[in-house]
Motif scaffolding. Structure first.
Motif, PDB file in Angstrom:
ATOM      1  N   VAL A  29     -13.635 -64.689  26.354  1.00  0.00           N
ATOM      2  CA  VAL A  29     -14.543 -63.581  26.639  1.00  0.00           C
ATOM      3  C   VAL A  29     -14.514 -62.614  25.458  1.00  0.00           C
ATOM      4  CG1 VAL A  29     -14.106 -63.821  29.114  1.00  0.00           C
ATOM      5  CG2 VAL A  29     -12.835 -62.106  27.809  1.00  0.00           C
ATOM      6  N   ALA A  30     -15.457 -61.689  25.452  1.00  0.00           N
ATOM      7  CA  ALA A  30     -15.460 -60.632  24.437  1.00  0.00           C
ATOM      8  C   ALA A  30     -15.452 -59.283  25.135  1.00  0.00           C
ATOM      9  CB  ALA A  30     -16.681 -60.748  23.529  1.00  0.00           C
ATOM     10  N   LEU A  31     -14.604 -58.394  24.650  1.00  0.00           N
ATOM     11  CA  LEU A  31     -14.555 -57.017  25.133  1.00  0.00           C
ATOM     12  C   LEU A  31     -15.319 -56.150  24.149  1.00  0.00           C
ATOM     13  CD1 LEU A  31     -10.754 -56.799  26.050  1.00  0.00           C
ATOM     14  CD2 LEU A  31     -12.670 -57.228  27.608  1.00  0.00           C
ATOM     15  N   ILE A  32     -16.191 -55.299  24.660  1.00  0.00           N
ATOM     16  CA  ILE A  32     -17.008 -54.419  23.836  1.00  0.00           C
ATOM     17  C   ILE A  32     -16.730 -52.985  24.300  1.00  0.00           C
ATOM     18  CG2 ILE A  32     -19.343 -53.949  23.011  1.00  0.00           C
ATOM     19  CD1 ILE A  32     -18.508 -56.928  22.689  1.00  0.00           C
ATOM     20  N   PRO A  33     -16.320 -52.028  23.515  1.00  0.00           N
ATOM     21  CA  PRO A  33     -16.312 -52.029  22.059  1.00  0.00           C
ATOM     22  C   PRO A  33     -15.114 -52.789  21.494  1.00  0.00           C
ATOM     23  CG  PRO A  33     -15.459 -49.944  22.852  1.00  0.00           C
ATOM     24  CD  PRO A  33     -15.840 -50.755  24.066  1.00  0.00           C
ATOM     25  N   GLY A  34     -15.229 -53.090  20.234  1.00  0.00           N
ATOM     26  CA  GLY A  34     -14.146 -53.752  19.529  1.00  0.00           C
ATOM     27  C   GLY A  34     -14.428 -55.213  19.225  1.00  0.00           C
ATOM     28  N   SER A  68      -5.897 -42.951  26.961  1.00  0.00           N
ATOM     29  CA  SER A  68      -5.512 -43.577  25.701  1.00  0.00           C
ATOM     30  C   SER A  68      -4.542 -44.711  26.034  1.00  0.00           C
ATOM     31  CB  SER A  68      -4.838 -42.540  24.803  1.00  0.00           C
ATOM     32  OG  SER A  68      -4.288 -43.164  23.674  1.00  0.00           O
ATOM     33  N   PHE A  69      -4.743 -45.871  25.406  1.00  0.00           N
ATOM     34  CA  PHE A  69      -3.856 -47.007  25.654  1.00  0.00           C
ATOM     35  C   PHE A  69      -3.975 -47.999  24.509  1.00  0.00           C
ATOM     36  CE2 PHE A  69      -7.944 -48.047  27.441  1.00  0.00           C
ATOM     37  CZ  PHE A  69      -8.134 -49.398  27.185  1.00  0.00           C
ATOM     38  N   ILE A  70      -3.078 -48.947  24.495  1.00  0.00           N
ATOM     39  CA  ILE A  70      -3.133 -50.025  23.508  1.00  0.00           C
ATOM     40  C   ILE A  70      -3.374 -51.317  24.269  1.00  0.00           C
ATOM     41  CG2 ILE A  70      -1.847 -51.343  21.788  1.00  0.00           C
ATOM     42  CD1 ILE A  70      -0.341 -48.727  21.142  1.00  0.00           C
ATOM     43  N   PRO A  80      -5.748 -50.060  19.700  1.00  0.00           N
ATOM     44  CA  PRO A  80      -5.710 -48.732  20.328  1.00  0.00           C
ATOM     45  C   PRO A  80      -7.109 -48.376  20.843  1.00  0.00           C
ATOM     46  CG  PRO A  80      -4.989 -48.646  18.023  1.00  0.00           C
ATOM     47  CD  PRO A  80      -5.505 -50.013  18.268  1.00  0.00           C
ATOM     48  N   MET A  81      -7.175 -47.854  22.049  1.00  0.00           N
ATOM     49  CA  MET A  81      -8.454 -47.457  22.639  1.00  0.00           C
ATOM     50  C   MET A  81      -8.291 -46.122  23.339  1.00  0.00           C
ATOM     51  SD  MET A  81      -9.916 -50.892  24.436  1.00  0.00           S
ATOM     52  CE  MET A  81     -10.178 -52.393  23.510  1.00  0.00           C
ATOM     53  N   THR A  82      -9.336 -45.337  23.326  1.00  0.00           N
ATOM     54  CA  THR A  82      -9.413 -44.109  24.103  1.00  0.00           C
ATOM     55  C   THR A  82     -10.776 -44.120  24.773  1.00  0.00           C
ATOM     56  OG1 THR A  82      -7.985 -42.936  22.553  1.00  0.00           O
ATOM     57  CG2 THR A  82      -9.306 -41.593  24.055  1.00  0.00           C
ATOM     58  N   LEU A  83     -10.764 -44.161  26.112  1.00  0.00           N
ATOM     59  CA  LEU A  83     -11.995 -44.277  26.887  1.00  0.00           C
ATOM     60  C   LEU A  83     -12.009 -43.255  28.012  1.00  0.00           C
ATOM     61  CD1 LEU A  83     -11.995 -48.173  27.182  1.00  0.00           C
ATOM     62  CD2 LEU A  83     -13.516 -46.803  25.756  1.00  0.00           C
TER      63      LEU A  83
END
Length: 159
Positions: A29-34, A68-70, A80-83
């Motif tokens: 699968v693909a995760l978006i964003p990133g 915020s998480f990794i 790293p993501m912040t959503l």
């Protein structure tokens, strides 16, 4: 049930199934964003999707609370993501009740893309870092327990 009613119900079911795509119980699968491509388990027994998240931290703000998480893909890559925080939910487990943050991330399986809600959890002991639950599957995906890795994520996403 009469034969005519059974045939009509079977016809309706077949027509509805034509709107669904069959994928295996494990897919890339693909995760978006990133644009993160990763193997995931498609699980009809899970009501919600889940991501392997480490170092989860709530960032309070006057506007929108953020999380915020990794995301650890367990292949040596960490993202790293912040959503924005969508909600905080309680999950029942064998070990007791656990609070989890929920975020929205785009998900592509085969040619099917939609924004999806994911709980953030430590999935480091699980085989797959991404679990795709019924909240994504119910709209247009059927899962075959016999198959896996049937399609690559090739979604066209409007910016």
């Amino acid at each position: 049930m009469t034969t005519a009613v059974a045939e009509q119900e079977a016809s309706v079911l077949a027509a509805n199934m034509n709107n669904y795509t069959v994928y295996g119980h494990v897919e890339e699968v693909a995760l978006i964003p990133g644009d993160i491509e990763i193997k995931a388990r498609l699980d009809t027994g899970a009501s919600r999707s889940s991501l392997n998240a480490q170092e989860i931290e709530l960032i309070e703000s006057d506007e929108q609370p953020m999380v915020s998480f990794i995301f650890d893909d367990r292949n040596g890559n960490q993202y790293p993501m912040t959503l924005p925080l969508v909600e905080k939910i309680g999950i029942k487990q064998a070990s007791g009740r656990q609070e989890r943050y929920v975020v929205e991330i785009g998900l592509c399986v085969g040619e099917h893309y939609e924004k999806n809600l994911f709980t953030l959890a430590d999935r480091s002991r699980m085989t797959y870092p991404v679990l795709v639950g019924r909240n994504f599957l119910k709209n247009s995906v059927l899962v075959s327990s016999k198959h896996k890795m049937t399609a690559k994520p090739i979604c066209e996403i409007d910016a």
